[in-house]
Every structure is written in C-alpha cells, then in structure tokens.
Scaffold this active site. Sequence first.
Site, PDB file in Angstrom:
ATOM      1  N   LYS A 175     -22.402   1.852  -2.021  1.00  0.00           N
ATOM      2  CA  LYS A 175     -23.033   3.108  -2.407  1.00  0.00           C
ATOM      3  C   LYS A 175     -22.336   3.615  -3.665  1.00  0.00           C
ATOM      4  CE  LYS A 175     -21.345   6.883  -0.034  1.00  0.00           C
ATOM      5  NZ  LYS A 175     -21.134   7.712   1.157  1.00  0.00           N
ATOM      6  N   THR A 188     -11.475  -0.031  13.176  1.00  0.00           N
ATOM      7  CA  THR A 188     -12.033  -0.700  14.362  1.00  0.00           C
ATOM      8  C   THR A 188     -13.180  -1.594  13.873  1.00  0.00           C
ATOM      9  OG1 THR A 188     -13.449   1.240  14.686  1.00  0.00           O
ATOM     10  CG2 THR A 188     -11.484   1.090  16.065  1.00  0.00           C
ATOM     11  N   LEU A 196     -16.532  11.881   7.872  1.00  0.00           N
ATOM     12  CA  LEU A 196     -16.545  11.893   6.405  1.00  0.00           C
ATOM     13  C   LEU A 196     -17.326  10.730   5.812  1.00  0.00           C
ATOM     14  CD1 LEU A 196     -14.449   9.676   4.950  1.00  0.00           C
ATOM     15  CD2 LEU A 196     -12.761  11.257   5.806  1.00  0.00           C
ATOM     16  N   ALA A 219     -35.564   5.209   0.665  1.00  0.00           N
ATOM     17  CA  ALA A 219     -35.876   3.801   0.936  1.00  0.00           C
ATOM     18  C   ALA A 219     -35.259   2.947  -0.157  1.00  0.00           C
ATOM     19  CB  ALA A 219     -37.389   3.612   0.961  1.00  0.00           C
ATOM     20  N   CYS A 271     -18.974   1.245   8.027  1.00  0.00           N
ATOM     21  CA  CYS A 271     -19.257   2.007   9.255  1.00  0.00           C
ATOM     22  C   CYS A 271     -20.613   1.705   9.874  1.00  0.00           C
ATOM     23  CB  CYS A 271     -19.149   3.497   8.976  1.00  0.00           C
ATOM     24  SG  CYS A 271     -17.475   3.985   8.552  1.00  0.00           S
ATOM     25  N   ARG A 291     -17.497  -3.572   1.367  1.00  0.00           N
ATOM     26  CA  ARG A 291     -17.659  -4.098   2.729  1.00  0.00           C
ATOM     27  C   ARG A 291     -19.141  -4.070   3.105  1.00  0.00           C
ATOM     28  NH1 ARG A 291     -13.700  -0.450   6.129  1.00  0.00           N
ATOM     29  NH2 ARG A 291     -14.372   1.023   4.529  1.00  0.00           N
ATOM     30  N   LYS A 308       0.836  -1.204   0.000  1.00  0.00           N
ATOM     31  CA  LYS A 308       0.000   0.000   0.000  1.00  0.00           C
ATOM     32  C   LYS A 308       0.871   1.254   0.000  1.00  0.00           C
ATOM     33  CE  LYS A 308      -3.863  -0.212   2.754  1.00  0.00           C
ATOM     34  NZ  LYS A 308      -4.534  -0.088   4.069  1.00  0.00           N
TER      35      LYS A 308
HETATM   36  C1  UDX Z   1     -21.188   6.939   7.085  1.00  0.00           C
HETATM   37  C2  UDX Z   1     -21.561   8.301   7.719  1.00  0.00           C
HETATM   38  O1  UDX Z   1     -22.468   9.003   6.854  1.00  0.00           O
HETATM   39  C3  UDX Z   1     -20.310   9.133   7.951  1.00  0.00           C
HETATM   40  O2  UDX Z   1     -20.650  10.348   8.598  1.00  0.00           O
HETATM   41  C4  UDX Z   1     -19.344   8.331   8.814  1.00  0.00           C
HETATM   42  O3  UDX Z   1     -18.140   9.042   8.994  1.00  0.00           O
HETATM   43  C5  UDX Z   1     -19.040   6.990   8.168  1.00  0.00           C
HETATM   44  O4  UDX Z   1     -20.268   6.287   7.917  1.00  0.00           O
HETATM   45  P1  UDX Z   1     -20.539   6.146   4.628  1.00  0.00           P
HETATM   46  O5  UDX Z   1     -20.430   4.770   5.198  1.00  0.00           O
HETATM   47  O6  UDX Z   1     -19.472   6.637   3.698  1.00  0.00           O
HETATM   48  O7  UDX Z   1     -20.642   7.241   5.810  1.00  0.00           O
HETATM   49  O8  UDX Z   1     -21.898   6.197   3.796  1.00  0.00           O
HETATM   50  P2  UDX Z   1     -23.302   6.926   3.890  1.00  0.00           P
HETATM   51  O9  UDX Z   1     -23.380   7.957   2.856  1.00  0.00           O
HETATM   52  O10 UDX Z   1     -23.635   7.314   5.272  1.00  0.00           O
HETATM   53  O11 UDX Z   1     -24.253   5.728   3.437  1.00  0.00           O
HETATM   54  C6  UDX Z   1     -24.321   4.530   4.224  1.00  0.00           C
HETATM   55  C7  UDX Z   1     -25.254   3.538   3.606  1.00  0.00           C
HETATM   56  O12 UDX Z   1     -26.603   3.972   3.743  1.00  0.00           O
HETATM   57  C8  UDX Z   1     -25.054   3.261   2.116  1.00  0.00           C
HETATM   58  O13 UDX Z   1     -25.144   1.876   1.899  1.00  0.00           O
HETATM   59  C9  UDX Z   1     -26.192   4.000   1.463  1.00  0.00           C
HETATM   60  O14 UDX Z   1     -26.583   3.401   0.248  1.00  0.00           O
HETATM   61  C10 UDX Z   1     -27.289   3.863   2.514  1.00  0.00           C
HETATM   62  N1  UDX Z   1     -28.312   4.914   2.453  1.00  0.00           N
HETATM   63  C11 UDX Z   1     -27.966   6.224   2.661  1.00  0.00           C
HETATM   64  C12 UDX Z   1     -29.635   4.578   2.240  1.00  0.00           C
HETATM   65  O15 UDX Z   1     -29.979   3.395   2.080  1.00  0.00           O
HETATM   66  N2  UDX Z   1     -30.583   5.565   2.222  1.00  0.00           N
HETATM   67  C13 UDX Z   1     -30.262   6.873   2.404  1.00  0.00           C
HETATM   68  O16 UDX Z   1     -31.184   7.707   2.377  1.00  0.00           O
HETATM   69  C14 UDX Z   1     -28.912   7.219   2.629  1.00  0.00           C
END
Ligand code: UDX
Length: 447
Positions: free
Chosen positions: A329, A86, A154, A259, A267, A336, A35
């Site tokens: 997403k 973590t 973030l 939805a 996370c 993951r 890495k």
């Molecule tokens: C999340 C938190 O938003 C962020 O603040 C934290 O630091 C890390 O975890 P992340 O995991 O990058 O960030 O993705 P996020 O944009 O929160 O989306 C999480 C999941 O929720 C995705 O699978 C997304 O598709 C889903 N999601 C999000 C929905 O199903 N519906 C929504 O309306 C929004």
Amino acid sequence: MKIAVLGMGYLGVTHAACMASLGHEVLGVDIDDEKLAKLSSGEVPFFEPGLDALTEQMVRAGRLRFSSSYRDAADFADVHFIAVGTPQKRGEFAADVSAIDSVIEELAPMLTRAVVLFGKSTAPVGTAERLRVRAQELAPAGADVELAWNPEFLREGHAIKDTLEPDRLVLGAARDGAGRAIAVAKEVYSSILEKGIPFLTVDLATAELVKISANAFLATKISFINAIAEVCEAAGADVVQLADALGYDQRIGRAFLNAGLGFGGGCLPKDIRAFMARAGELGADQALTFLREVDAINMRRRSQMVELTREVCGSLLGVRVAVLGAAFKPDSDDVRDSPALNVAGQLQLQGAAVNVYDPKATDNCRKIFPTLGYSASVVDACDRADIVLVLTEWQEFRDIEPSELASIVAHKRILDGRNCLDPQQWRASGWLYRGFGRGRSESSNGF
Ligand code: UDX
C-alpha cells in the site's frame, strides 16, 4: 509509568515511541541486536511517516531506550506490552504463536513483583487465557502477574495517529484480574482517554475476537467490491462510480470500497486464514467458509492483472513492463504479501522484462525478488516500456502528467491496478487506459 514493549516490529516500535510521547518511560525489547543498534540511534528500520522523527526525539529526551535483555525488562517495567509477530504457519492457515509463547516462557520466570502484561499481537482466540494461566504459573509473583488483552488496530502509513487517536480502545481481561488491568490501562492511556476516545472493557476471548473480526470485515469489504468489479467488467459498468454511489449510504460507507489489486500486507491475508483455522479447531468452521471466497476473490485479482497485461500486449514474451509501485500500500515500504510485487514477479516469470519503481520499497523487494529490474525513478522505469502498470497508489503516480510520460515509453498503454488515475486525462493524451472494473472505453466512464 515504566513500560516495556516486547517486539520491535511495526507495531512495537510505534507503540513504544507513542507511549514515550505520552510521557512514559519506555524500554523497547527485541532479540535482533542490529535492529536495536539502529533504534538506539533514533533510526527506524522500516518506513512509517513521522516515526523516525518521533523515535529520535524520544530517544534524545531519554524517555525511550532499547535492550535485548528480558531481565532488563523485568527489572524495569511495571507494565509490559507484548507486540511480537504472529505470522502464518508455513504450509498451514493457522497463526504461528511461538513468538508470544517464548516471551511468556522467558519473561514470566523473572517477574518477582506485581505487573500487568498487555497482549497487543493478533492471536487466535483462546491464546490470552492460556498465556495468563502460564504466566501466573511461571512467575515468582504468581497471581500478582496479570495478563490482559489490548488489541491494536493501527494501519501502516497512519500508525502514529492510529495509536494516539484510536477510534476506540479495547481491553480484554479475566474476571479475577479485571479491576487491576483496567486501572493500569486507564493510567497508561489517560491522556488519550481524556480526549473522549471510547474505552471498552470485555473478556479476554471477546477482545481477541474483536481484532480478528475487524480485519475479516475489512477484507470482506474489499473482496466484495472486487467481486462487483468483475461484474462491472463483464457488464461494461464503472465500479468507481458505483462505489461512490454506494458509499453515500451511511450503513455501507465509502471507506475500503476501492476496487483494484486487492489486499496484501502482514495482517489481512494471514488473519483471515488464521481465523478460519481457529474456527475449525473450535468446531465452528462452517461459520467462516465465506472467508475462503474472500481470499479467493482477492488472490484472483493478481492473476487477472497478469492476464490483462498479456491481453493488451498480445504476449508477455520479451515485453518491457514498467511496474510503478511494489509496496502493499502507499506510504509504506512493506512488501509482505504485496499484490504489486506478486504481479511483477509473475510477469517476469512468464517472460516479460519487468522494471520496478517504488518510492520506498525497492530495498525490501530486492531481498525477495533479486531478479526483477529496479529503477530509481518513474522515468527510468518507463524508459521504452511497452506497457506501464500502476500497482500501488502512491501520490507520486497520481500526479504523473500523461503527456510527459508519453515521450518516454515505446507504447502508450497504462493499466491502473488501483483505479487511482483519471481515465479521461490519460485517454485524452492518447493513452490506452484500462482500470479494474471500469469498462474498456471512454463511453463506460460517464460519457
Ligand atoms: C490492516 C487494518 O486496517 C488495521 O486495522 C490492522 O491493525 C492491521 O491490518 P494495514 O495492513 O496497515 O492495516 O493496511 P490497510 O490500510 O488495512 O490495507 C490493507 C490492504 O487492503 C492494502 O493492500 C490496501 O491496498 C488494500 N485495500 C484497502 C484495498 O484494496 N481497497 C481498499 O478500499 C482499502
């Protein structure tokens, strides 16, 4: 300032590159030499919009370099950011904090002068105080080593903007060392704070809890709308229109009310579980029992998608399924705990012939699910498909022209796992369209 960032994952690389862009001298530290070799040539080992370019620019400017040596970090930096992972413990809900522990065990004995360590990782409440005591015990500089907590919020896909223009900066510090930690944090983030970003100083436990509560709230919001989607399905109502109407209420807000297949990633799923586990250890388990339901609603979406596919096709055996999207997403190659990949895997294991296309995540998918079919484009994946499933809402899929895809598939059936397509447009082209919580026919979509 001279800054070391320990742990070169999504969080660490982003933080390191962004701190360098603020004008600091940054050393990124990780134990993975492969890495580090990539990073040193300006290549980021995962996909995050804009991060490759920023990293390369900072490496070239000489403000960002990398090392596998904690000794280098201790000799170089006045400020250390801990950004190691973590993950969920195997077979348990609790978070595995061994990576943070090892950073302290290895680094602290080398700290011979005054430094501030900022924890950024999401950790069970109480971890920061324990690490602070341990660091001061191990460090030759003793109490001159201060440990504070500076949680990171973030989102993948928006990592640079979220780091450089955060909604707020939170700093947790112990009473004795608060003055120094706050002063150093203000210096590190001076150009961010100049923009008027709120800076909140709290104690260590509160800072840890702010982070995990934020993620628990977001997960709850998503599962709330997914639970309502189930009711919409039963009642023939449209959850997208419902969410739009709810969103105008400023107390509720439209964000995170999409939805669909639910949340995944590195996370939200593990954080709500770790939060429940920690509350249990603290004797407050009853307070968070609702998160079990949040988790259950979320996981149910995946099996509901499999069942919907079976229902529409009559059977899964030998059915050719095109899966569009595998990342958890859009604008990410992270798989993951990806709901999309989970559904693709379940369909294949239940007898379907699955072909997956994702603009960025294919290589990561192959490592986890080598037996799935992988395609290089939407057209390849949909070739003679009996059904098309959109499971991650990449812009490329929103832009698909239903009439163009019609001549490629065997049957014009599309399931919209992210409610990201226009039902009318697809139905007008003769497709059978089904979303989540959007009713079954044209009549339930406003007509
Ligand atoms: C999340 C938190 O938003 C962020 O603040 C934290 O630091 C890390 O975890 P992340 O995991 O990058 O960030 O993705 P996020 O944009 O929160 O989306 C999480 C999941 O929720 C995705 O699978 C997304 O598709 C889903 N999601 C999000 C929905 O199903 N519906 C929504 O309306 C929004």
